[in-house]
Design a protein around this motif. Structure first.
Motif, short mmCIF file in Angstrom:
data_model
loop_
_atom_site.label_atom_id
_atom_site.label_comp_id
_atom_site.label_asym_id
_atom_site.label_seq_id
_atom_site.Cartn_x
_atom_site.Cartn_y
_atom_site.Cartn_z
N VAL A 61 3.48 10.24 -7.90
CA VAL A 61 3.36 9.05 -7.06
C VAL A 61 4.18 9.23 -5.79
O VAL A 61 5.36 9.60 -5.84
CB VAL A 61 3.84 7.80 -7.83
CG1 VAL A 61 3.79 6.55 -6.94
CG2 VAL A 61 2.99 7.59 -9.08
N CYS A 66 3.42 3.76 -2.31
CA CYS A 66 3.27 2.85 -3.46
C CYS A 66 3.83 1.46 -3.16
O CYS A 66 4.96 1.33 -2.69
CB CYS A 66 3.99 3.47 -4.66
SG CYS A 66 4.03 2.38 -6.10
N ASN A 67 3.03 0.42 -3.47
CA ASN A 67 3.52 -0.95 -3.27
C ASN A 67 3.88 -1.63 -4.59
O ASN A 67 4.03 -2.84 -4.65
CB ASN A 67 2.48 -1.78 -2.49
CG ASN A 67 1.19 -1.92 -3.28
OD1 ASN A 67 1.13 -1.59 -4.47
ND2 ASN A 67 0.14 -2.43 -2.63
N LEU A 68 3.95 -0.81 -5.66
CA LEU A 68 4.34 -1.29 -7.00
C LEU A 68 3.41 -2.40 -7.51
O LEU A 68 3.84 -3.34 -8.18
CB LEU A 68 5.80 -1.77 -6.99
CG LEU A 68 6.85 -0.71 -6.65
CD1 LEU A 68 8.24 -1.33 -6.55
CD2 LEU A 68 6.86 0.40 -7.69
N CYS A 69 2.12 -2.28 -7.20
CA CYS A 69 1.17 -3.32 -7.62
C CYS A 69 0.95 -3.33 -9.13
O CYS A 69 0.52 -4.33 -9.70
CB CYS A 69 -0.17 -3.13 -6.90
SG CYS A 69 -1.07 -1.68 -7.49
N GLY A 70 1.18 -2.20 -9.80
CA GLY A 70 1.06 -2.15 -11.26
C GLY A 70 -0.32 -1.78 -11.79
O GLY A 70 -0.52 -1.67 -13.00
N LYS A 71 -1.30 -1.58 -10.89
CA LYS A 71 -2.68 -1.34 -11.36
C LYS A 71 -2.80 -0.03 -12.16
O LYS A 71 -3.58 0.04 -13.11
CB LYS A 71 -3.63 -1.31 -10.17
CG LYS A 71 -3.85 -2.70 -9.60
CD LYS A 71 -4.91 -2.72 -8.54
CE LYS A 71 -5.12 -4.16 -8.08
NZ LYS A 71 -5.88 -4.29 -6.86
N CYS A 72 -2.04 0.98 -11.77
CA CYS A 72 -2.14 2.26 -12.50
C CYS A 72 -1.68 2.07 -13.95
O CYS A 72 -2.32 2.56 -14.88
CB CYS A 72 -1.32 3.35 -11.80
SG CYS A 72 0.38 2.87 -11.46
N PRO A 83 4.65 1.43 -14.04
CA PRO A 83 5.34 0.89 -12.87
C PRO A 83 6.47 -0.05 -13.31
O PRO A 83 6.30 -0.84 -14.24
CB PRO A 83 4.25 0.11 -12.13
CG PRO A 83 2.96 0.55 -12.75
CD PRO A 83 3.28 0.94 -14.15
N VAL A 88 7.72 3.97 -10.06
CA VAL A 88 6.68 4.21 -11.07
C VAL A 88 7.11 5.42 -11.91
O VAL A 88 7.36 6.50 -11.37
CB VAL A 88 5.31 4.49 -10.40
CG1 VAL A 88 4.26 4.82 -11.46
CG2 VAL A 88 4.87 3.30 -9.57
N CYS A 105 -5.73 3.11 -7.82
CA CYS A 105 -4.59 2.91 -6.90
C CYS A 105 -5.11 2.45 -5.52
O CYS A 105 -5.87 3.16 -4.87
CB CYS A 105 -3.79 4.19 -6.76
SG CYS A 105 -2.44 4.01 -5.57
N PRO A 106 -4.70 1.27 -5.07
CA PRO A 106 -5.24 0.74 -3.81
C PRO A 106 -4.66 1.39 -2.55
O PRO A 106 -5.18 1.20 -1.46
CB PRO A 106 -4.86 -0.75 -3.86
CG PRO A 106 -3.65 -0.81 -4.72
CD PRO A 106 -3.76 0.31 -5.71
N THR A 107 -3.56 2.14 -2.71
CA THR A 107 -2.90 2.68 -1.51
C THR A 107 -2.95 4.22 -1.44
O THR A 107 -2.23 4.81 -0.63
CB THR A 107 -1.41 2.24 -1.49
OG1 THR A 107 -0.77 2.80 -2.64
CG2 THR A 107 -1.27 0.73 -1.51
N ALA A 109 -1.65 6.34 -3.35
CA ALA A 109 -0.29 6.86 -3.54
C ALA A 109 -0.23 7.97 -4.59
O ALA A 109 0.81 8.59 -4.77
CB ALA A 109 0.64 5.71 -3.94
N ILE A 110 -1.36 8.18 -5.30
CA ILE A 110 -1.31 9.13 -6.43
C ILE A 110 -2.05 10.42 -6.11
O ILE A 110 -3.21 10.41 -5.70
CB ILE A 110 -1.90 8.47 -7.70
CG1 ILE A 110 -1.03 7.29 -8.13
CG2 ILE A 110 -2.02 9.49 -8.84
CD1 ILE A 110 -1.56 6.52 -9.33
S1 SF4 Z 1 -1.55 1.69 -8.51
FE1 SF4 Z 1 -0.72 2.90 -6.80
S2 SF4 Z 1 0.33 1.40 -5.56
FE2 SF4 Z 1 -0.01 0.41 -7.51
S3 SF4 Z 1 1.87 0.84 -8.69
FE3 SF4 Z 1 0.44 2.47 -9.16
S4 SF4 Z 1 0.93 4.09 -7.71
FE4 SF4 Z 1 1.86 2.23 -6.93
#
Ligand code: SF4
Ligand code: SF4
Length: 277
Positions: A61, A66-72, A83, A88, A105-107, A109-110
């Motif tokens: 990550v 990463c905005n720490l949205c938690g989706k992953c 996360p 994360v 992941c919306p950004t 980041a992965i």
């Molecule tokens: S889905 Fe992407 S942005 Fe969201 S917590 Fe996971 S790594 Fe971060």
């Protein structure tokens, strides 16, 4: 043709059977898929000429994106990416490399990185056939990638003997799902019968035809014979509980090389299986 040799638990003679069967059949290839504890090479003593590193992927990550949205973490079924409020956490050993966390992941980041989970070793045995065996690195959770690599390497072979992991774990399923026939190896003891029942259920569920080889015949009671008759399971061969066979085993020598009458028996087992197709 691919024939798997498996058992309800370790130590019932599975590798004895797969090793003796493979060296009795000219031009066969043996795959040792018992990647957590491979020991065919101890009996077959290959001259290793090829070593392949098996790798898998795991997510990394980028904290800046990463905005720490938690989706992953919500997506991952294996708790391999978690996360927290600050960052994360990634547990590479439990990641099944499904690719899902990157997709959700919306950004962006992965990114995925590669790491080795084990190796495949291949060589000619001192008996003239080819052995490939996989070895899972210590601490790794899943050897399925190595088992897939073993099958990929033998995809053009005509006769493959598969030494499958014991029991009914995911790795056992991976080792038997593409075989034509399975041989269950068991001992004539109450524990042996109870352990093999799960394997029988698994093979029936997977619609893989199978038969039985009884190792250490004469050691225990009649339960295995009664069970196989009730369940209509064919007994393909019996290996007697004999001091000389046990001694050869302890010396790492396939017993059919010193007792050629058993080589004939293993060939007959194969001919019997072949006649069913
Ligand atoms: S889905 Fe992407 S942005 Fe969201 S917590 Fe996971 S790594 Fe971060
Ligand atoms: S690749 Fe799949 S298994 Fe691995 S962390 Fe991502 S979602 Fe989980």
């Amino acid at each position: 043709m691919k024939i798997a040799v498996l058992s309800g638990k370790g130590g019932t003679g599975k590798t004895t059977v797969s090793s003796n069967l493979s060296i009795s059949l000219k031009n066969s290839v043996i795959l040792d898929c018992d990647v957590e504890e491979p020991n065919s090479h101890i009996f077959l003593k290959p001259d290793i000429t090829e070593t392949i590193s098996i790798k898998t992927e795991y997510p990394e990550v980028d904290a800046d994106k990463c905005n720490l949205c938690g989706k992953c973490g919500d997506f991952c079924n294996f708790n391999a990416i978690i996360p927290t409020k600050k960052n994360v956490l990634v547990f590479a050993e439990t990641c099944h490399a499904c690719g899902g966390c990157q997709l959700v992941c919306p950004t962006n980041a992965i990114e995925y990185q590669k790491r080795e989970i084990g190796k495949i070793y291949t060589g000619k045995t001192i008996y003239g056939n080819t052995l490939s065996y996989g070895e899972l690195n210590l601490g790794e959770m899943s050897g399925i990638g190595i088992i897939e690599g073993l099958f990929e390497g033998a995809k053009d072979e005509e006769l493959v003997i598969v030494d499958a992991p014991p029991g009914t774990a995911c790795s056992t399923v991976a080792a038997v799902e593409n075989v034509d026939y399975a041989i269950i190896v068991t001992e004539p003891t109450p524990f042996g019968v109870s352990d093999m029942k799960m394997v029988v259920e698994m093979l029936r569920e997977m619609k893989i035809p199978f038969g039985l080889i009884i190792n250490k015949a004469g050691l225990g009671d009649n339960e295995i014979y009664e069970y196989s008759e009730e369940e209509n399971i064919e007994i393909l061969m019996e290996i007697p509980f004999e001091e000389e066979i046990a001694k050869l085993y302890s010396e790492g020598i396939p017993f059919s090389t010193k007792k050629p009458e058993y080589k004939e028996e293993f060939i007959n087992v194969y001919e019997n299986i072949k006649s069913k197709f």
